[in-house]
Design a protein around this motif. Structure first.
Motif, PDB file in Angstrom:
ATOM      1  N   GLU A   1       9.301  29.007 -26.793  1.00 40.35           N
ATOM      2  CA  GLU A   1      10.469  29.356 -27.593  1.00 40.35           C
ATOM      3  C   GLU A   1      10.243  28.936 -29.029  1.00 40.35           C
ATOM      4  O   GLU A   1       9.540  27.957 -29.284  1.00 40.35           O
ATOM      5  N   PRO A   2      10.865  29.626 -29.966  1.00 35.94           N
ATOM      6  CA  PRO A   2      10.758  29.191 -31.365  1.00 35.94           C
ATOM      7  C   PRO A   2      11.536  27.896 -31.581  1.00 35.94           C
ATOM      8  O   PRO A   2      12.487  27.587 -30.856  1.00 35.94           O
ATOM      9  N   ILE A   3      11.130  27.132 -32.564  1.00 37.70           N
ATOM     10  CA  ILE A   3      11.821  25.893 -32.905  1.00 37.70           C
ATOM     11  C   ILE A   3      13.142  26.251 -33.562  1.00 37.70           C
ATOM     12  O   ILE A   3      13.205  27.109 -34.459  1.00 37.70           O
ATOM     13  N   GLU A   4      14.204  25.599 -33.093  1.00 34.53           N
ATOM     14  CA  GLU A   4      15.531  25.871 -33.649  1.00 34.53           C
ATOM     15  C   GLU A   4      15.585  25.470 -35.120  1.00 34.53           C
ATOM     16  O   GLU A   4      14.998  24.473 -35.531  1.00 34.53           O
ATOM     17  N   ASP A   5      16.291  26.238 -35.901  1.00 32.54           N
ATOM     18  CA  ASP A   5      16.528  25.981 -37.327  1.00 32.54           C
ATOM     19  C   ASP A   5      15.252  25.955 -38.171  1.00 32.54           C
ATOM     20  O   ASP A   5      15.241  25.413 -39.258  1.00 32.54           O
ATOM     21  N   ALA A   6      14.169  26.522 -37.657  1.00 32.07           N
ATOM     22  CA  ALA A   6      12.942  26.600 -38.438  1.00 32.07           C
ATOM     23  C   ALA A   6      12.959  27.895 -39.253  1.00 32.07           C
ATOM     24  O   ALA A   6      13.380  28.945 -38.762  1.00 32.07           O
TER      25      ALA A   6
ATOM     26  N   GLU B   1       7.415  39.461 -36.083  1.00 31.57           N
ATOM     27  CA  GLU B   1       6.064  38.952 -35.845  1.00 31.57           C
ATOM     28  C   GLU B   1       6.106  37.705 -34.950  1.00 31.57           C
ATOM     29  O   GLU B   1       5.277  37.545 -34.058  1.00 31.57           O
ATOM     30  N   GLN B   2       7.098  36.857 -35.172  1.00 31.13           N
ATOM     31  CA  GLN B   2       7.243  35.663 -34.337  1.00 31.13           C
ATOM     32  C   GLN B   2       7.489  36.048 -32.878  1.00 31.13           C
ATOM     33  O   GLN B   2       6.876  35.486 -31.969  1.00 31.13           O
ATOM     34  N   ARG B   3       8.361  37.017 -32.643  1.00 32.02           N
ATOM     35  CA  ARG B   3       8.630  37.468 -31.273  1.00 32.02           C
ATOM     36  C   ARG B   3       7.370  38.042 -30.628  1.00 32.02           C
ATOM     37  O   ARG B   3       7.098  37.808 -29.456  1.00 32.02           O
ATOM     38  N   GLU B   4       6.594  38.778 -31.415  1.00 31.84           N
ATOM     39  CA  GLU B   4       5.347  39.359 -30.895  1.00 31.84           C
ATOM     40  C   GLU B   4       4.344  38.255 -30.547  1.00 31.84           C
ATOM     41  O   GLU B   4       3.689  38.316 -29.505  1.00 31.84           O
ATOM     42  N   ARG B   5       4.237  37.242 -31.379  1.00 32.26           N
ATOM     43  CA  ARG B   5       3.313  36.131 -31.097  1.00 32.26           C
ATOM     44  C   ARG B   5       3.746  35.367 -29.851  1.00 32.26           C
ATOM     45  O   ARG B   5       2.912  34.967 -29.043  1.00 32.26           O
ATOM     46  N   ILE B   6       5.037  35.172 -29.688  1.00 28.56           N
ATOM     47  CA  ILE B   6       5.549  34.495 -28.490  1.00 28.56           C
ATOM     48  C   ILE B   6       5.254  35.335 -27.250  1.00 28.56           C
ATOM     49  O   ILE B   6       4.835  34.817 -26.221  1.00 28.56           O
ATOM     50  N   ARG B   7       5.441  36.637 -27.347  1.00 35.43           N
ATOM     51  CA  ARG B   7       5.147  37.526 -26.214  1.00 35.43           C
ATOM     52  C   ARG B   7       3.674  37.442 -25.831  1.00 35.43           C
ATOM     53  O   ARG B   7       3.320  37.332 -24.659  1.00 35.43           O
ATOM     54  N   ILE B   8       2.796  37.444 -26.830  1.00 30.95           N
ATOM     55  CA  ILE B   8       1.356  37.360 -26.580  1.00 30.95           C
ATOM     56  C   ILE B   8       1.003  36.016 -25.941  1.00 30.95           C
ATOM     57  O   ILE B   8       0.241  35.956 -24.978  1.00 30.95           O
ATOM     58  N   ALA B   9       1.561  34.932 -26.468  1.00 30.48           N
ATOM     59  CA  ALA B   9       1.279  33.599 -25.917  1.00 30.48           C
ATOM     60  C   ALA B   9       1.748  33.501 -24.467  1.00 30.48           C
ATOM     61  O   ALA B   9       1.032  32.947 -23.618  1.00 30.48           O
ATOM     62  N   LYS B  10       2.931  34.043 -24.155  1.00 29.96           N
ATOM     63  CA  LYS B  10       3.424  34.019 -22.773  1.00 29.96           C
ATOM     64  C   LYS B  10       2.493  34.799 -21.856  1.00 29.96           C
ATOM     65  O   LYS B  10       2.212  34.378 -20.735  1.00 29.96           O
ATOM     66  N   LYS B  11       1.993  35.927 -22.346  1.00 31.57           N
ATOM     67  CA  LYS B  11       1.070  36.734 -21.537  1.00 31.57           C
ATOM     68  C   LYS B  11      -0.234  35.979 -21.288  1.00 31.57           C
ATOM     69  O   LYS B  11      -0.757  35.980 -20.176  1.00 31.57           O
ATOM     70  N   ILE B  12      -0.751  35.311 -22.305  1.00 30.02           N
ATOM     71  CA  ILE B  12      -1.998  34.561 -22.162  1.00 30.02           C
ATOM     72  C   ILE B  12      -1.828  33.409 -21.174  1.00 30.02           C
ATOM     73  O   ILE B  12      -2.668  33.201 -20.303  1.00 30.02           O
ATOM     74  N   PHE B  13      -0.743  32.649 -21.300  1.00 32.08           N
ATOM     75  CA  PHE B  13      -0.525  31.527 -20.392  1.00 32.08           C
ATOM     76  C   PHE B  13      -0.186  31.997 -18.980  1.00 32.08           C
ATOM     77  O   PHE B  13      -0.521  31.338 -18.001  1.00 32.08           O
TER      78      PHE B  13
END
Length: 80
Positions: free
Chosen positions: A36-41, A48-60
């Motif tokens: 998850e993204p850091i709150e209030d960051a 782009e952040q959502r896409e990076r999170i999606r990619i990281a979830k897929k990798i893990f």
């Protein structure tokens, strides 16, 4: 016995510490993890952040074609 890295690794191979390590490792692997993204960051590009999170979830979730996420996590926790 002095607690040097070599001695600690050697001690970890004995049955009692190995059992404790495996119990902790099993408990960590069985937890439900999320990215998850850091709150209030401040974020420049939310898409782009959502896409990076999606990619990281897929990798893990699927580290490669042969291993599951739990097997991969066990390897990580063993080295930690």
């Amino acid at each position: 016995m002095k607690p040097t890295p070599y001695n600690l690794r050697r001690f970890a191979r004995t049955p009692v510490p190995r059992r404790a390590i495996n119990m902790i490792k099993g408990a960590m692997v069985s937890l439900v993890w999320d990215i998850e993204p850091i709150e209030d960051a401040a974020v420049d590009d939310a898409e782009e952040q959502r896409e990076r999170i999606r990619i990281a979830k897929k990798i893990f979730g699927h580290p490669n074609n042969d291993d599951s996420s739990s097997r991969s996590s066990k390897c990580v926790w063993t080295t930690v």
